[in-house]
Each structure stands twice: as structure tokens, then as C-alpha cells.
Write an enzyme that holds these catalytic residues in place. Structure first.
Site, PDB file in Angstrom:
ATOM      1  N   GLY A 114     -12.341   0.077  68.814  1.00  0.00           N
ATOM      2  CA  GLY A 114     -11.175  -0.059  69.406  1.00  0.00           C
ATOM      3  C   GLY A 114     -10.655   0.887  70.427  1.00  0.00           C
ATOM      4  N   ASN A 115      -9.487   1.496  70.740  1.00  0.00           N
ATOM      5  CA  ASN A 115      -9.336   2.521  71.722  1.00  0.00           C
ATOM      6  C   ASN A 115     -10.315   3.749  71.484  1.00  0.00           C
ATOM      7  OD1 ASN A 115      -8.194   5.214  72.530  1.00  0.00           O
ATOM      8  ND2 ASN A 115      -6.732   3.770  73.425  1.00  0.00           N
ATOM      9  N   ALA A 116     -10.189   4.253  70.257  1.00  0.00           N
ATOM     10  CA  ALA A 116     -11.039   5.445  70.081  1.00  0.00           C
ATOM     11  C   ALA A 116     -12.556   5.342  70.088  1.00  0.00           C
ATOM     12  CB  ALA A 116     -10.528   6.131  68.715  1.00  0.00           C
ATOM     13  N   GLY A 117     -13.144   4.444  69.485  1.00  0.00           N
ATOM     14  CA  GLY A 117     -14.380   4.109  69.248  1.00  0.00           C
ATOM     15  C   GLY A 117     -15.074   3.697  70.926  1.00  0.00           C
ATOM     16  N   LYS A 140       4.686   8.157  59.750  1.00  0.00           N
ATOM     17  CA  LYS A 140       3.765   6.919  60.089  1.00  0.00           C
ATOM     18  C   LYS A 140       4.529   5.790  60.023  1.00  0.00           C
ATOM     19  CE  LYS A 140      -0.434   6.595  61.352  1.00  0.00           C
ATOM     20  NZ  LYS A 140      -1.307   7.841  61.933  1.00  0.00           N
ATOM     21  N   GLY A 170     -16.626   1.075  64.630  1.00  0.00           N
ATOM     22  CA  GLY A 170     -15.372   0.953  65.151  1.00  0.00           C
ATOM     23  C   GLY A 170     -15.393   0.937  66.766  1.00  0.00           C
TER      24      GLY A 170
HETATM   25  N1  GLU Z   1      -1.888   7.267  65.723  1.00  0.00           N
HETATM   26  C1  GLU Z   1      -2.417   8.705  66.256  1.00  0.00           C
HETATM   27  C2  GLU Z   1      -2.679   9.665  65.341  1.00  0.00           C
HETATM   28  O1  GLU Z   1      -3.209   9.287  64.166  1.00  0.00           O
HETATM   29  C3  GLU Z   1      -1.482   9.208  67.328  1.00  0.00           C
HETATM   30  C4  GLU Z   1      -0.046   9.816  67.047  1.00  0.00           C
HETATM   31  C5  GLU Z   1       0.764  10.209  68.008  1.00  0.00           C
HETATM   32  O2  GLU Z   1       0.423  10.135  68.888  1.00  0.00           O
HETATM   33  O3  GLU Z   1       2.234  10.185  67.631  1.00  0.00           O
HETATM   34  O4  GLU Z   1      -2.991  10.619  65.338  1.00  0.00           O
END
Ligand code: GLU
Length: 413
Positions: A217-220, A103, A215
């Protein structure tokens, strides 16, 4: 608020006891294997130079190259990034994709920066961490407040550093630049597939049932669209960092999305009532989607939660204390490691397509994603029943077991 890294370590410790994990394997998995701390000077639009700080954490790569997103957030800390990298190791193992966990984070407030400043910061970050990246080493992706455009700048910067195009080094790219069809809403879609499985398992009818989303954003926002489209649910409440809106008859996705784009917030959406974030969490809904940041569901607010299913699209939204309370009161949690793993799964599909230079239709991506999500859901559900533990602990038991097996085979312990 609990520190997310100690939460991640506590979750591992609990799984380790149940699995009788080898002490050396346990110790290896408690900390990231590598981390890089960087500073980046960036020319701002007003002519000044601002120095930003950032990190890249590689938690474990026993099963394959490190994989995980990059967050741009004003409150980013190394411990948050360590926790998120750890969770990526479990996520990739749980979905059984040949990758490890990593990360990245940069301390900045993207909402106050111009496109030019964000481009220069994205490129500066890659110049600093590029030496530990690569399609066979570590592959970043979008996360909180980072976009496909930023992934494009980062992939471009990396291509210049290498002297050749290596698009597979970053995923979540725009489709015109080697991105995968279906990556945009993959996180939410994977979560929706899990909700469908959970409802079938629990005998819950989702048609016309209510959902609330924390939330936007993209996911919400994608979850709003797909909960209606794929599950026939009505989304009665949604929130973002500026406020929460409610309408018992359901909120129209297109109208809410347009309103947020035009006004910059959800507030004052026509036909909705403003409610507090505590009221949103306490709504009598069938599914609650936490899709914002960490530690939203804590021991102090769990007693008000009435949702039957909590589908964690965010990473780390529930604290360990809240987990136990919710499990005991019968709330079915689809844990983050499983629920939001659609994103990294389609990221993996993107890497595969980049590697062989041949691209799949969107339907193909959806079909493969659904198969992966269903099989991960079943292994978590079965493990939870076998060990009589909550789903998050079950997800850890499955994932930690797979990573430990790979480490053993490699001779690491
Ligand atoms: N950021 C996303 C996660 O937390 C996707 C990570 C990725 O696609 O490598 O799973």
C-alpha cells in the site's frame, strides 16, 4: 491470532513494571478515555440502503488533542481500534509532538465499493463523529484503505457542519486543499531514516544489500522507492494481499508500480518468481519491512526469519512472544511506534501549516522530519541499552513516561 488490544495492554504492563508507574496512571492508560460507536445509513449505487458500523476511539489527550488515522476494513473491530488508538498515544509522545492518541475504523470493504459510495460513506462517518472532532480536540488522518481524496471529502463535510473552513481538523489532505508537501511518503521516509540510523549503529553497510517488503500500500510501495533511492538497497521481494514476487537481482520500483496499477496485483510481474508469504519472511535479507496489517510476525514463524533489521512500517505487526524470541536471537527491531511515526509527524507539520496559513517547501519538511526521527531513534536506542530491554519496550518506557508526566502535571493522579 492474538487480540491487538490485549497485546497493547501487555506492552504497557511490561513498561509499567520496569518504570514503577503509579497504579492510577497505569489504570488510566490501560483503557481509552472515550469512544464513540456509530451506525451510518448509506445509499448504494443499486438504490438500496446499507447500514455501516464504525468507531472513533480517543485513548489519551493529556499531551494535546487526540490524533490518529481512520481505517476502512472489512475485518475492523473495536478492539483493533482501541489498540491502534493506544499506540498513537505512545507514538506522538515518543516523537515529542504535542498531541495525544486516537483512531477510527469503519467496517466496510472499500475494494468492492464505487467512488460515489465511498464518498457518501466518508461524509456519513464525519456527520456521526464530527461532534467529537476539531483541530483542538481530535484530528483524523489516512490509514489502511483510506486515501487523501477521502480526507478531502471528510474535511469538506466537517467545513459544512461548522459553517467555516477548518482544514486543520484532518491531515493527509491533498496538497491543493491544505495538505503538506512530503505527507504522501512520510511514513516510509521516516522508517527509512530509522533504518539508516540502525545500520550506522550496528555497523551494517546497506549499499547493495537486500530488502523484502510485506504489503504494497502507501507505506510498502514508498519504502520500495526510498530504500533504493536513499539507501542504495535492492528490494528482492514484495507482497500484497494477493501474492508475493521475488527477483534476487532486485525489483524495479517504477515497473512494479505500473504493473500493479494496470493489473490490480503484483502477481505475474515479468522476470519475477512467485513465492509464498512464509518464503518471503524467511529470505536472507538485511532488512525486512512489514508494511501490511497486525500480527504478521508470530512465534510460529520467527524461527525462519533471517533479516538483521526488521523495520515495522505497519502498526502491530509483531506479537509480544515473537518480540522476545527475536530479541534473544539478536534481530534488531525498529518498532512501529518509532518506525512508522513519520506519518503522524508530518501530519503534525500539516496542522501547524494549516494553523498559520503558510506552507513549507518539501525540503523543509524532509529536514524537520529527519531531525525528529533521529532524535526519537536515539532516545529508544539509549533507553534499550540502559534498561537492557528490546526496542519496543524501550519505546514504551520513553513514551509512557512522557504521558504520565503530563497527566501528573494536569493533576489527573
Ligand atoms: N495512520 C497513521 C499512523 O498510524 C498516521 C496518523 C496521523 O497522521 O495522524 O500513524
Amino acid at each position: 491470532m492474538p487480540d491487538p488490544f490485549s497485546t497493547a495492554q501487555t506492552q504497557l504492563d511490561e513498561a509499567a513494571v520496569i518504570m514503577k508507574l503509579d497504579p492510577a496512571a497505569h489504570e488510566l492508560l490501560r483503557s481509552p478515555m472515550r469512544e464513540l460507536h456509530v451506525t451510518m445509513p448509506v445509499k448504494m449505487d443499486n438504490g438500496s440502503t446499507k447500514v455501516f458500523r464504525g468507531f472513533r476511539v480517543q485513548h489519551n489527550d493529556a499531551r494535546g488533542p487526540n490524533k490518529g488515522g481512520i481505517r476502512f476494513h472489512p475485518d475492523e473491530t473495536i478492539d483493533t481500534v482501541r489498540a491502534l488508538a493506544t499506540w498513537m498515544t505512545w507514538k506522538t509522545a515518543l516523537l515529542d509532538i504535542p498531541l495525544g492518541g486516537g483512531k477510527g475504523g469503519v467496517i466496510c470493504d472499500p475494494k468492492t465499493m464505487s467512488a460515489g459510495e465511498l464518498e457518501r460513506l466518508s461524509r456519513a462517518y464525519i456527520r456521526q463523529i464530527g461532534r467529537i472532532l476539531g483541530p483542538d480536540k481530535d484530528i483524523p488522518a489516512p490509514d489502511v484503505y483510506t486515501t487523501s481524496q477521502m480526507m478531502a471529502w471528510m474535511a469538506d463535510e466537517y467545513a459544512f457542519m461548522q459553517g467555516n473552513n477548518e482544514f486543520g481538523v484532518i491531515t493527509g489532505k491533498p496538497i491543493a486543499l491544505g495538505g503538506s508537501a512530503g505527507r504522501g511518503d512520510a511514513t516510509a521516509r521516516g522508517g527509512i531514516y530509522c533504518v539508516r540510523e540502525a545500520a550506522a549503529t550496528l555497523g551494517i553497510n546497506l549499499t547493495g544489500a537486500a530488502a523484502a517488503i510485506v504489503g504494497y500500500g502507501n507505506a510498502g510501495s514508498s519504502a520500495h522507492k526510498l530504500a533504493v533511492e536513499l539507501l542504495g538497497m535492492k528490494v528482492v521481494a514484495v507482497s500484497d494481499s494477493k501474492g508475493c514476487i521475488y527477483n534476487a537481482d532486485g525489483l524495479d520500483y517504477d515497473a512494479v508500480k505500473t504493473h500493479k496499477e494496470q493489473t490490480g496485483s503484483l502477481n505475474a510481474f515479468p522476470g519475477s518468481t512467485a513465492i509464498s508469504s512464509e518464503e518471503l519472511l524467511a529470505l536472507d535479507v538485511t532488512v525486512l519491512f512489514p508494511a501490511a496489517l497486525e500480527s504478521v510476525i508470530t512465534e510460529t514463524n520467527t524461527s525462519h526469519i533471517r533479516a538483521k533489521i526488521i523495520a515495522e512500517l505497519a502498526n502491530g505487526p509483531t506479537t509480544p512472544e515473537a518480540d522476545t524470541i527475536l530479541y534473544n536471537k539478536g534481530t534488531y527491531i525498529i518498532p512501529d511506534l518509532l518506525c512508522n511515526a513519520g506519518g503522524v509527524t508530518v501530519s503534525y507539520f500539516e496542522m501547524v501549516q494549516n494553523a498559520y496559513g503558510y506552507y513549507w517547501e518539501e525540503e523543509e519538511v524532509h529536514k524537520r522530519l529527519e531531525k525528529k526521527m533521529k532524535s526519537a531513534f536515539q532516545s529508544v536506542h539509549k533507553t534499550a541499552q540502559q534498561y537492557k530491554v528490546h526496542n519496543r519496550l524501550a519505546a514504551h518506557i520513553v513514551a509512557v513516561g512522557r504521558v504520565a508526566e503530563a497527566m501528573k502535571l494536569r493533576g489527573w493522579y
